[in-house]
Design an enzyme around this catalytic site. Structure first.
Site, PDB file in Angstrom:
ATOM      1  N   HIS A 183       0.838  -1.209   0.000  1.00  0.00           N
ATOM      2  CA  HIS A 183       0.000   0.000   0.000  1.00  0.00           C
ATOM      3  C   HIS A 183       0.870   1.254   0.000  1.00  0.00           C
ATOM      4  O   HIS A 183       0.651   2.174  -0.806  1.00  0.00           O
ATOM      5  CB  HIS A 183      -0.910  -0.045   1.243  1.00  0.00           C
ATOM      6  CG  HIS A 183      -1.778   1.152   1.424  1.00  0.00           C
ATOM      7  ND1 HIS A 183      -3.132   1.135   1.185  1.00  0.00           N
ATOM      8  CD2 HIS A 183      -1.494   2.421   1.830  1.00  0.00           C
ATOM      9  CE1 HIS A 183      -3.639   2.323   1.436  1.00  0.00           C
ATOM     10  NE2 HIS A 183      -2.661   3.129   1.832  1.00  0.00           N
ATOM     11  N   GLU A 184       1.848   1.305   0.896  1.00  0.00           N
ATOM     12  CA  GLU A 184       2.685   2.494   1.007  1.00  0.00           C
ATOM     13  C   GLU A 184       3.613   2.666  -0.198  1.00  0.00           C
ATOM     14  O   GLU A 184       3.812   3.782  -0.676  1.00  0.00           O
ATOM     15  CB  GLU A 184       3.512   2.438   2.297  1.00  0.00           C
ATOM     16  CG  GLU A 184       2.682   2.593   3.563  1.00  0.00           C
ATOM     17  CD  GLU A 184       1.925   3.910   3.607  1.00  0.00           C
ATOM     18  OE1 GLU A 184       2.426   4.917   3.067  1.00  0.00           O
ATOM     19  OE2 GLU A 184       0.827   3.942   4.184  1.00  0.00           O
ATOM     20  N   HIS A 243       1.794   4.289  -3.039  1.00  0.00           N
ATOM     21  CA  HIS A 243       1.714   5.750  -2.908  1.00  0.00           C
ATOM     22  C   HIS A 243       2.987   6.400  -3.449  1.00  0.00           C
ATOM     23  O   HIS A 243       2.938   7.343  -4.252  1.00  0.00           O
ATOM     24  CB  HIS A 243       1.559   6.134  -1.431  1.00  0.00           C
ATOM     25  CG  HIS A 243       0.176   5.966  -0.886  1.00  0.00           C
ATOM     26  ND1 HIS A 243      -0.943   6.459  -1.506  1.00  0.00           N
ATOM     27  CD2 HIS A 243      -0.250   5.372   0.266  1.00  0.00           C
ATOM     28  CE1 HIS A 243      -2.007   6.171  -0.776  1.00  0.00           C
ATOM     29  NE2 HIS A 243      -1.616   5.505   0.297  1.00  0.00           N
TER      30      HIS A 243
END
Length: 226
Positions: free
Chosen positions: A28-29, A32
């Protein structure tokens, strides 16, 4: 002996689920940071955060203690890593790209859930075709972990899309804010995670009802793949 084996199996399952939660959060990170990089900001890359090495992303409470406590409590697993740094001023098209960067994390979780559903379908097909040659307990254990991986990714996607700062869903509001209000948003954002964690512990029904309801809709769609 059966009790001891059950305890060992339960511990291994908990550790495996914990590892899957961390992996989903790390992806997820990184998503980003990768989208921010593609949109013109190299802050995450320079900071060494475009890596799948969990040590670069771990937040002691959000990535380790919180998801571990929730897994041990038997509740829905949530967590967060250290936010990937990025400078919105470096983005090529700030209003558009801030939304793309925000959506990248939840989108990565939906993609992971989709891939998990495909993997589960392959496991089911393998069981049907080669069941006589496969250990049913091993297949059941692996399938259960894949189901957990699907569920945690859907839950993370829905959770992060809630329009509450600093969650990703709140970034959609930035598109409609003027510069003065955007600066106010940035100022309060770092302190809002305390409120989010507080709600998770003191008003669990709020998250369970909203996240559970939306997650069930997404999971029902993914079930058509299985």
């Amino acid at each position: 002996m059966p009790t001891a084996l059950t305890s060992v199996s339960s511990l291994l399952t908990t550790l495996a689920e914990f590892a899957l939660v961390i992996f989903a959060i790390v992806i997820h990170e990184v998503a980003h940071g990768f989208v921010a990089y593609k949109c013109g900001d190299s802050t995450a890359k320079i900071s060494g955060r475009l890596t799948l090495n969990p040590l670069a992303h771990i937040d002691l409470f959000g990535t380790v203690l919180l998801p571990l406590m929730l897994v041990l409590m038997g509740g829905p697993s949530f967590g967060y890593a250290k936010p990937v740094p990025y400078n919105p001023n470096n983005l090529k098209n700030r209003r558009r790209d801030e939304i793309l960067v925000a959506l990248a994390g939840p989108s990565s979780n939906i993609l992971q859930a989709f891939l998990g559903a495909l993997l589960l379908r392959l496991l089911n097909a393998a069981s049907n075709a080669f069941g006589a040659f496969l250990n049913p307990l091993v297949m059941y254990y692996v399938s259960s972990l894949v189901v957990f991986y699907i569920q945690i990714n859907v839950s993370l996607a829905v959770f992060n899309m809630l329009p509450i700062p600093p969650l990703d869903g709140s970034k959609l509001l930035l598109y409609f804010l003027g510069e003065k209000n955007r600066q106010k948003f940035y100022a309060i954002e770092p302190y809002c995670m305390i409120a989010v964690v507080g709600l998770m512990f003191f008003a669990p029904g709020f998250f369970s009802s909203i996240i559970g309801g939306i997650s069930n809709v997404i999971l029902s769609l993914l079930a058509r793949i299985i």
